[in-house]
Design a protein around this motif. Structure first.
Motif, PDB file in Angstrom:
ATOM      1  N   ASP A 171     -10.299-125.297  11.856  1.00 44.05           N
ATOM      2  CA  ASP A 171     -10.288-124.071  12.630  1.00 44.05           C
ATOM      3  C   ASP A 171      -9.732-124.131  13.864  1.00 44.05           C
ATOM      4  OD1 ASP A 171     -11.718-123.130  10.574  1.00 44.05           O
ATOM      5  OD2 ASP A 171     -13.724-123.198  11.727  1.00 44.05           O
ATOM      6  N   ALA A 172      -9.767-125.204  14.673  1.00 42.62           N
ATOM      7  CA  ALA A 172      -9.113-125.489  16.089  1.00 42.62           C
ATOM      8  C   ALA A 172      -7.440-125.604  15.965  1.00 42.62           C
ATOM      9  CB  ALA A 172      -9.544-126.764  16.639  1.00 42.62           C
ATOM     10  N   ILE A 173      -7.052-126.144  14.876  1.00 46.30           N
ATOM     11  CA  ILE A 173      -5.552-125.807  14.242  1.00 46.30           C
ATOM     12  C   ILE A 173      -5.039-124.671  14.114  1.00 46.30           C
ATOM     13  CG2 ILE A 173      -3.666-126.935  12.900  1.00 46.30           C
ATOM     14  CD1 ILE A 173      -5.298-129.475  12.563  1.00 46.30           C
ATOM     15  N   VAL A 174      -5.877-123.983  13.268  1.00 45.22           N
ATOM     16  CA  VAL A 174      -5.418-122.739  12.689  1.00 45.22           C
ATOM     17  C   VAL A 174      -5.329-121.833  14.184  1.00 45.22           C
ATOM     18  CG1 VAL A 174      -6.408-120.337  11.731  1.00 45.22           C
ATOM     19  CG2 VAL A 174      -6.407-122.667  10.503  1.00 45.22           C
ATOM     20  N   LYS A 175      -6.433-121.911  14.921  1.00 46.41           N
ATOM     21  CA  LYS A 175      -6.320-121.173  16.265  1.00 46.41           C
ATOM     22  C   LYS A 175      -5.113-121.346  17.209  1.00 46.41           C
ATOM     23  CE  LYS A 175      -8.814-117.984  19.053  1.00 46.41           C
ATOM     24  NZ  LYS A 175      -9.157-116.938  18.291  1.00 46.41           N
ATOM     25  N   ALA A 176      -4.925-122.754  17.294  1.00 47.44           N
ATOM     26  CA  ALA A 176      -3.790-122.927  17.851  1.00 47.44           C
ATOM     27  C   ALA A 176      -2.361-122.546  17.413  1.00 47.44           C
ATOM     28  CB  ALA A 176      -3.513-124.623  18.132  1.00 47.44           C
ATOM     29  N   GLN A 177      -2.436-122.490  16.002  1.00 47.17           N
ATOM     30  CA  GLN A 177      -1.209-121.655  15.288  1.00 47.17           C
ATOM     31  C   GLN A 177      -1.153-120.272  15.637  1.00 47.17           C
ATOM     32  OE1 GLN A 177      -2.280-123.012  11.369  1.00 47.17           O
ATOM     33  NE2 GLN A 177      -0.521-124.475  11.324  1.00 47.17           N
ATOM     34  N   GLN A 178      -2.089-119.496  15.681  1.00 51.35           N
ATOM     35  CA  GLN A 178      -2.190-118.123  15.965  1.00 51.35           C
ATOM     36  C   GLN A 178      -1.801-118.046  17.413  1.00 51.35           C
ATOM     37  OE1 GLN A 178      -6.342-117.405  15.212  1.00 51.35           O
ATOM     38  NE2 GLN A 178      -6.266-116.992  13.136  1.00 51.35           N
ATOM     39  N   LYS A 179      -2.145-118.819  18.152  1.00 52.57           N
ATOM     40  CA  LYS A 179      -1.737-118.640  19.677  1.00 52.57           C
ATOM     41  C   LYS A 179      -0.250-118.998  19.802  1.00 52.57           C
ATOM     42  CE  LYS A 179      -5.776-117.912  21.710  1.00 52.57           C
ATOM     43  NZ  LYS A 179      -6.033-116.445  22.664  1.00 52.57           N
ATOM     44  N   LEU A 180       0.309-119.996  19.191  1.00 52.92           N
ATOM     45  CA  LEU A 180       1.588-120.184  19.279  1.00 52.92           C
ATOM     46  C   LEU A 180       2.673-119.072  18.736  1.00 52.92           C
ATOM     47  CD1 LEU A 180       1.949-123.924  18.238  1.00 52.92           C
ATOM     48  CD2 LEU A 180       2.774-123.077  20.437  1.00 52.92           C
ATOM     49  N   LYS A 181       2.112-118.417  17.680  1.00 51.83           N
ATOM     50  CA  LYS A 181       2.969-117.377  16.918  1.00 51.83           C
ATOM     51  C   LYS A 181       3.040-116.106  18.043  1.00 51.83           C
ATOM     52  CE  LYS A 181       1.812-118.880  12.308  1.00 51.83           C
ATOM     53  NZ  LYS A 181       1.126-118.596  11.115  1.00 51.83           N
ATOM     54  N   LEU A 182       2.296-116.373  18.871  1.00 46.99           N
ATOM     55  CA  LEU A 182       2.335-114.861  19.996  1.00 46.99           C
ATOM     56  C   LEU A 182       3.620-115.002  20.820  1.00 46.99           C
ATOM     57  CD1 LEU A 182      -1.268-114.788  21.135  1.00 46.99           C
ATOM     58  CD2 LEU A 182      -0.107-113.121  19.490  1.00 46.99           C
ATOM     59  N   PHE A 183       4.441-116.254  20.695  1.00 43.39           N
ATOM     60  CA  PHE A 183       5.326-116.627  21.623  1.00 43.39           C
ATOM     61  C   PHE A 183       6.718-116.950  21.016  1.00 43.39           C
ATOM     62  CE2 PHE A 183       1.556-117.887  23.918  1.00 43.39           C
ATOM     63  CZ  PHE A 183       1.705-117.568  25.120  1.00 43.39           C
ATOM     64  N   LYS A 184       7.822-116.539  21.403  1.00 41.41           N
ATOM     65  CA  LYS A 184       9.040-116.459  20.650  1.00 41.41           C
ATOM     66  C   LYS A 184       9.820-117.941  21.023  1.00 41.41           C
ATOM     67  CE  LYS A 184      10.740-111.565  20.543  1.00 41.41           C
ATOM     68  NZ  LYS A 184      11.618-110.559  21.202  1.00 41.41           N
ATOM     69  N   ASP A 185       9.298-118.299  22.333  1.00 41.22           N
ATOM     70  CA  ASP A 185       9.688-119.632  22.747  1.00 41.22           C
ATOM     71  C   ASP A 185       8.931-120.191  23.978  1.00 41.22           C
ATOM     72  OD1 ASP A 185      10.768-118.849  25.620  1.00 41.22           O
ATOM     73  OD2 ASP A 185      12.059-117.732  24.360  1.00 41.22           O
ATOM     74  N   PRO A 186       8.892-121.524  24.411  1.00 38.95           N
ATOM     75  CA  PRO A 186       7.959-121.914  25.353  1.00 38.95           C
ATOM     76  C   PRO A 186       8.161-121.494  26.721  1.00 38.95           C
ATOM     77  CG  PRO A 186       9.112-123.469  23.972  1.00 38.95           C
ATOM     78  CD  PRO A 186       9.802-122.426  23.647  1.00 38.95           C
ATOM     79  N   GLY A 187       9.327-120.693  26.936  1.00 39.00           N
ATOM     80  CA  GLY A 187       9.713-120.326  28.406  1.00 39.00           C
ATOM     81  C   GLY A 187      10.098-121.404  29.240  1.00 39.00           C
ATOM     82  N   GLU A 188      10.501-121.205  30.365  1.00 39.85           N
ATOM     83  CA  GLU A 188      11.051-122.189  31.325  1.00 39.85           C
ATOM     84  C   GLU A 188      10.280-123.260  31.592  1.00 39.85           C
ATOM     85  OE1 GLU A 188      12.387-119.984  34.643  1.00 39.85           O
ATOM     86  OE2 GLU A 188      13.853-118.689  33.662  1.00 39.85           O
ATOM     87  N   LYS A 189       8.631-123.207  31.516  1.00 33.05           N
ATOM     88  CA  LYS A 189       8.073-124.294  32.044  1.00 33.05           C
ATOM     89  C   LYS A 189       7.600-124.989  31.017  1.00 33.05           C
ATOM     90  CE  LYS A 189       7.202-122.462  36.549  1.00 33.05           C
ATOM     91  NZ  LYS A 189       6.129-122.054  37.474  1.00 33.05           N
ATOM     92  N   GLY A 190       7.271-124.317  29.541  1.00 32.74           N
ATOM     93  CA  GLY A 190       6.640-124.571  28.429  1.00 32.74           C
ATOM     94  C   GLY A 190       5.184-124.080  28.371  1.00 32.74           C
ATOM     95  N   LEU A 191       4.713-124.513  27.375  1.00 30.53           N
ATOM     96  CA  LEU A 191       3.301-123.955  27.152  1.00 30.53           C
ATOM     97  C   LEU A 191       2.284-125.217  26.779  1.00 30.53           C
ATOM     98  CD1 LEU A 191       4.140-121.216  24.237  1.00 30.53           C
ATOM     99  CD2 LEU A 191       3.162-120.693  26.508  1.00 30.53           C
TER     100      LEU A 191
END
Length: 421
Positions: free
Chosen positions: A70-90
């Protein structure tokens, strides 16, 4: 709100979130941490999580296996909200955590996304009984350090100022005689002896400074001070390592050489150390205290008064003590849906929620009150400040002025744009 003025608030929020995460513990090895650095593809992180999902299906314990998946699925859902990690990362934290207010054995899936204060350099996945926050905590350590050296013919003091932390490291005496010569000695001979003693003392003081300051990787600069001309004699000589001499920012006059003199340097050289939060906070609070002392009518303090001024768009700068550990609680009546708000110390939150049981609603008198929502008081007031383009400064308690904000003004104050009529 300007970027510069948001720094102390954003840093406070990040630090508080990370410190909270560091205390979380899972019942088993089921808490997920994933660091995605800038430049890494989100798809790479998702592929990694898919692989880990496959591995986790082999976990023997039914409860642990379910929580990890469940935690891995939740992490995947969070990641899919971003196109890229940005200048500092996630950095993403997910896991099933015990709920103290819901009885023993009760767990709830929780997740956090942290934008780090500076770019992360690792691609990391961990499944553990705790969240791995150590890389973020390292980033939050104050990085800028200044060296302070005070010297006169009798004493020398070496200190460092890192962020808000002032540290007196070494104090020494010279052993050099006064300018008045001993009886029977010629003035010329006595002066030569004194010069030799001074040279030996300067060499010793320089060696101590080299030993203390050279190993500091993040040394931004050095300020030299002291009463009289001795500091200039020291500056002209080759007593400091050339690397330290190149970092000499200024030479300032002080009345003292001991700890009081070090504090004088901090007071006298704010333009040199303006990036150091210690000085910034003192300057901000001194502006506020000036308005208080001169009764200009351009300040207010206390939660009710500050909140009213924020709502009226009257606040130019909001000052909040980082020690203000309180929650803004929304209480709701399930019978008539009316709501009211109160401010409660975080430590008393559970007791406060229990005290609502059987308490009548002010509107319909039904005993149906519950805590509907809660928000950190600092975040609540910061939201009001953002609506009116108000600068926000979170003030530490590590200066005398910061302590005064907490104790004398209830941890909340404001500099106003205009007088309140």
């Amino acid at each position: 709100m300007s970027v510069a003025k948001k720094d102390s608030l954003e840093l406070y929020r990040t630090r508080k979130a990370i410190n909270t995460l560091a205390t979380k513990e899972g019942s088993h090895t089921e808490l997920i941490t994933i660091y995605v650095p800038p430049g890494k593809q989100i798809s790479d992180a998702l592929n990694l999580l898919r692989e880990e999902y496959g591995t986790a299906t082999n976990i023997k314990s039914n409860v642990t296996r379910k929580n990890v998946l469940d935690a891995i699925v939740k992490a995947q859902q969070k990641l899919k909200l971003f196109k890229d990690p940005g200048e500092k990362g996630l950095v993403i934290f997910c896991g099933a955590l015990p709920q103290e207010d819901s009885g023993p054995g009760t767990e709830r899936m929780e997740s956090w996304v942290i934008i780090p204060p500076e770019p992360i350099r690792i691609f990391l996945y961990r499944c553990d009984s705790r969240f791995h926050t150590e890389h973020l905590q390292e980033m939050l350590r104050e990085k800028e350090t200044y060296g302070i050296m005070l010297i006169d013919a009798s004493n020398a003091t070496i200190a460092t100022l890192t962020g808000k932390h002032l540290n007196i490291i070494r104090e020494m005496t010279s052993g050099v005689g006064g300018k008045t010569r001993a009886g029977g000695q010629s003035a010329r001979r006595y002066e030569r002896l004194r010069e030799m003693q001074l040279n030996e003392y300067f060499t010793r003081a320089g060696a101590h400074a080299n030993e203390i300051l050279l190993p500091i990787d993040n040394l931004k600069g050095i300020i030299l001070g002291g009463p009289g001309p001795t500091k200039y004699d020291f500056q002209k000589g080759d007593y400091l390592n050339y690397q330290l001499k190149n970092k000499l920012l200024d030479v300032v006059d002080t009345a003292y050489v001991e700890e009081q003199g070090v504090k004088e340097v901090v007071e006298k050289a704010p333009e040199i150390m303006k990036k150091v939060r210690y000085v910034e906070e003192k300057q901000i609070m001194q502006k506020f205290l000036f308005e208080v002392g001169h009764d200009t009518g351009l300040i207010t303090y206390g939660e009710a008064e500050v909140r009213k001024a924020l709502q009226g768009g009257q606040v130019r700068m909001l000052l909040i003590s980082e020690a203000l550990d309180m929650q803004r609680v929304t209480i709701k009546c399930s019978a008539c849906n009316s709501q009211q708000q109160e401010t409660v110390k975080t430590i008393n939150l559970q007791t406060f929620a229990q005290s609502l049981t059987g308490k009548p609603c002010l509107k319909c008198t039904a005993p149906s009150l519950t805590v509907f929502e809660k928000i950190d008081l600092i975040d609540d007031l910061a939201q009001l400040a953002e609506y009116s383009n108000t600068d926000v400064e979170v003030i530490s308690t590590e200066t005398e002025e910061g302590q005064m904000l907490k104790s004398a003004f209830g941890g909340l104050a404001a500099l106003l744009r205009f007088k309140i009529q």
